[in-house]
Design a protein around this motif. Structure first.
Motif, mmCIF file in Angstrom:
data_model
loop_
_atom_site.group_PDB
_atom_site.id
_atom_site.type_symbol
_atom_site.label_atom_id
_atom_site.label_comp_id
_atom_site.label_asym_id
_atom_site.label_seq_id
_atom_site.Cartn_x
_atom_site.Cartn_y
_atom_site.Cartn_z
ATOM 1 N N ALA A 62 8.126 0.059 -4.593
ATOM 2 C CA ALA A 62 8.863 -0.395 -3.414
ATOM 3 C C ALA A 62 9.906 -1.452 -3.748
ATOM 4 C CB ALA A 62 7.893 -0.941 -2.370
ATOM 5 N N VAL A 63 9.574 -2.355 -4.664
ATOM 6 C CA VAL A 63 10.512 -3.408 -5.068
ATOM 7 C C VAL A 63 11.198 -3.050 -6.385
ATOM 8 C CG1 VAL A 63 10.672 -5.858 -5.726
ATOM 9 C CG2 VAL A 63 9.290 -5.184 -3.767
ATOM 10 N N GLY A 105 21.540 -2.408 -0.667
ATOM 11 C CA GLY A 105 20.693 -3.594 -0.567
ATOM 12 C C GLY A 105 19.317 -3.412 -1.168
ATOM 13 N N LYS A 106 18.763 -4.529 -1.632
ATOM 14 C CA LYS A 106 17.420 -4.550 -2.206
ATOM 15 C C LYS A 106 16.521 -5.446 -1.378
ATOM 16 C CE LYS A 106 18.750 -3.942 -7.067
ATOM 17 N NZ LYS A 106 18.610 -4.517 -8.430
ATOM 18 N N ILE A 165 10.187 15.740 -7.034
ATOM 19 C CA ILE A 165 9.553 14.670 -6.268
ATOM 20 C C ILE A 165 10.480 14.311 -5.122
ATOM 21 C CG2 ILE A 165 8.672 12.300 -6.300
ATOM 22 C CD1 ILE A 165 8.401 12.567 -9.336
ATOM 23 N N PHE A 166 9.909 14.138 -3.952
ATOM 24 C CA PHE A 166 10.675 13.684 -2.791
ATOM 25 C C PHE A 166 10.179 12.290 -2.428
ATOM 26 C CE2 PHE A 166 10.782 18.257 -2.840
ATOM 27 C CZ PHE A 166 12.134 18.512 -2.677
ATOM 28 N N ALA A 167 11.086 11.315 -2.526
ATOM 29 C CA ALA A 167 10.737 9.902 -2.373
ATOM 30 C C ALA A 167 11.317 9.346 -1.084
ATOM 31 C CB ALA A 167 11.256 9.101 -3.563
ATOM 32 N N THR A 168 10.462 8.772 -0.263
ATOM 33 C CA THR A 168 10.871 8.204 1.024
ATOM 34 C C THR A 168 11.381 6.787 0.827
ATOM 35 O OG1 THR A 168 9.192 9.518 2.155
ATOM 36 C CG2 THR A 168 10.094 7.629 3.347
ATOM 37 N N VAL A 169 12.607 6.530 1.273
ATOM 38 C CA VAL A 169 13.233 5.218 1.100
ATOM 39 C C VAL A 169 13.245 4.510 2.453
ATOM 40 C CG1 VAL A 169 15.196 3.970 0.159
ATOM 41 C CG2 VAL A 169 14.668 6.272 -0.682
ATOM 42 N N PHE A 170 12.242 3.677 2.670
ATOM 43 C CA PHE A 170 12.069 3.003 3.957
ATOM 44 C C PHE A 170 13.297 2.159 4.310
ATOM 45 C CE2 PHE A 170 10.556 -0.534 6.574
ATOM 46 C CZ PHE A 170 9.767 0.100 7.523
ATOM 47 N N GLY A 172 17.403 -6.089 5.238
ATOM 48 C CA GLY A 172 18.247 -6.391 6.392
ATOM 49 C C GLY A 172 18.833 -5.188 7.080
ATOM 50 N N ASN A 173 18.658 -3.995 6.516
ATOM 51 C CA ASN A 173 19.212 -2.789 7.122
ATOM 52 C C ASN A 173 18.405 -2.356 8.333
ATOM 53 O OD1 ASN A 173 21.135 -2.603 5.072
ATOM 54 N ND2 ASN A 173 19.877 -1.232 3.826
#
Length: 423
Positions: A277-278, A306-307, A323-328, A365-366
């Motif tokens: 996640a980070v 942004g991070k 692989i399908f990766a979910t980017v919150f 912040g998004n």
């Protein structure tokens, strides 16, 4: 029979074999599982809502303390099916219980049992969040976000009834006594239970509600709350005994901050992938014959927006090639390719961003739609994604280049839903 009739029957059989069922818990105060039917073209329709007999957390986030937030448990696999498709297990995070439901031949559900995990509820909500099941010992492993008793065990009898066990296990260390865990992953041979983590202690909030992710260390320098950033102890491996009991854990450097999600490949039982996640990417790992883990380098996505990206949930294709990766933090999905031990980004993004309600922001912040758990169909044809802050479950058709084309969506409760499973 004519060739045309034969072709029509073949097409019908193929369509029927590609249909199925999907299950999601609402995680509402009166928790229910929503059962969806899935047609051969990827469309989903609600079939029934079955009460779990337990309580969810609703929109409340026990980790951040926010009154309304998606991904309130920072969790994955809170809804799981047994491999024989006989039982569905569901966490009830609000009251720290687990429900067992039967699954009939048509995918229909019936509540069988509800039992407490053994951890007391402190504050407005409990934190029971992730499940793994070992069929050989009929052991259900239950993970909690907060410890010290992060992992609790239950026995499952042949009728699906649950019996809580006395064992309890922690992912804390001698100097980190308030760690936040994320999910469980059991190795295919049922000998190792891996636990992911996100924070070394729960974050606090600034006056504007944004999370404080840094502390001042003893040397006066800032120190990240994220696990494995840089302390090399973000993934925990427990040896699993024949009776399901866990041995002494080993702590590993996952090579990326907040190793959130762990998924073993389908056809390579010694290989797994980790969503960081980070760390903003995916890491490949392996297990050797002695049960020791090793990790490659993180393969990061584009972070210009942004991070941290909070790239957390993963779905692995049945052929272990994608692989399908979910980017919150970006509210979309990124796809990766696996070629042997090499990992590369395929499509970044693989789907269009889904806007949220406009009232919730990610750690970067998004404004985000709050995507959390995903489910990839066993044939690899369709991917389903929860967008909690957009109050919708979206279905995509997987394209040959591993991009995603939206084919269906249904309305779901705002923020609270967690967990996807199906067949």
């Amino acid at each position: 029979m004519s060739d045309q009739q034969s072709t029509t029957m073949s097409e019908r059989t193929d369509r029927e074999s590609r249909s199925g069922h999907i299950y999601m818990q609402t995680n509402e105060k009166q928790n229910v599982v929503i059962h969806y039917s899935r047609s051969a073209d990827g469309d989903i329709r609600e079939v029934e809502r079955v009460r779990t007999g337990g309580s969810g957390a609703g929109e409340f986030s026990p980790i951040s303390g926010q009154a309304a937030a998606p991904s309130g448990f920072e969790s994955a696999r809170s809804v799981i099916l047994t491999s024989d498709r006989k039982f569905l297990f569901v966490t009830n995070g609000g009251d720290n219980t687990v429900s067992s439901l039967s699954v009939d031949e048509d995918g229909g559900l019936a509540l069988l049992d509800v039992k407490p995990t053994g951890n007391a509820v402190v504050g407005p909500s409990g934190t029971a969040k992730s499940l793994a099941y070992a069929p050989s010992s009929r052991t259900l492993f239950v993970l909690h976000a907060f410890g010290p008793d992060h992992v609790r065990l239950m026995s499952v009898d042949r009728d699906g009834l649950l019996t809580p066990r006395v064992e309890r296990y922690s992912v804390n260390t001698h100097d980190k006594t308030d760690r936040v865990s994320t999910m469980l992953s059991l190795s295919p041979d049922e000998t190792i239970l891996l636990v992911g983590t996100v924070f070394d202690q729960p974050p606090t909030a600034n006056p504007d509600g944004s999370a404080i992710l840094w502390l001042h260390g003893a040397d006066g320098n800032p120190k990240s709350l994220a696990t494995n950033a840089p302390d090399p102890d973000g993934i925990i491996a427990f040896p699993v005994g024949e009776d399901g009991a866990l041995g002494t854990p080993t702590f590993y450097d996952a090579h990326a901050g907040s190793p959130f999600f762990i998924a073993f490949l389908h056809n390579r039982p010694d290989t797994f992938v980790v969503g960081a996640a980070v760390g903003d990417g995916v890491v490949m790992g392996t297990v050797d014959e002695a049960g020791r883990l090793s990790f490659g380098s993180v393969v990061a996505i584009n972070t210009d927006a942004g991070k941290p990206t909070e790239m957390c949930w993963l779905s692995v294709s049945p052929d272990d090639r994608s692989i399908f990766a979910t980017v919150f933090g970006y509210s979309y999905i990124v796809s990766y390719h696996i070629n042997g031990n090499a990992l590369t980004v395929a499509q970044d993004p693989a789907s269009a961003a889904v806007p949220g309600s406009g009232k919730f922001r990610a750690l970067n912040g998004n404004v985000t739609g709050g995507p959390t758990d995903s489910f990839l169909t066993p044939d690899g044809a369709y991917l389903y994604q929860i967008f909690g802050n957009a109050a919708k479950l979206v279905g995509y058709a997987v394209q040959p280049d591993d991009s995603l084309k939206e084919v269906t969506e249904v309305s779901i409760p705002l923020n609270s839903p967690q967990g996807l499973a199906g067949f």
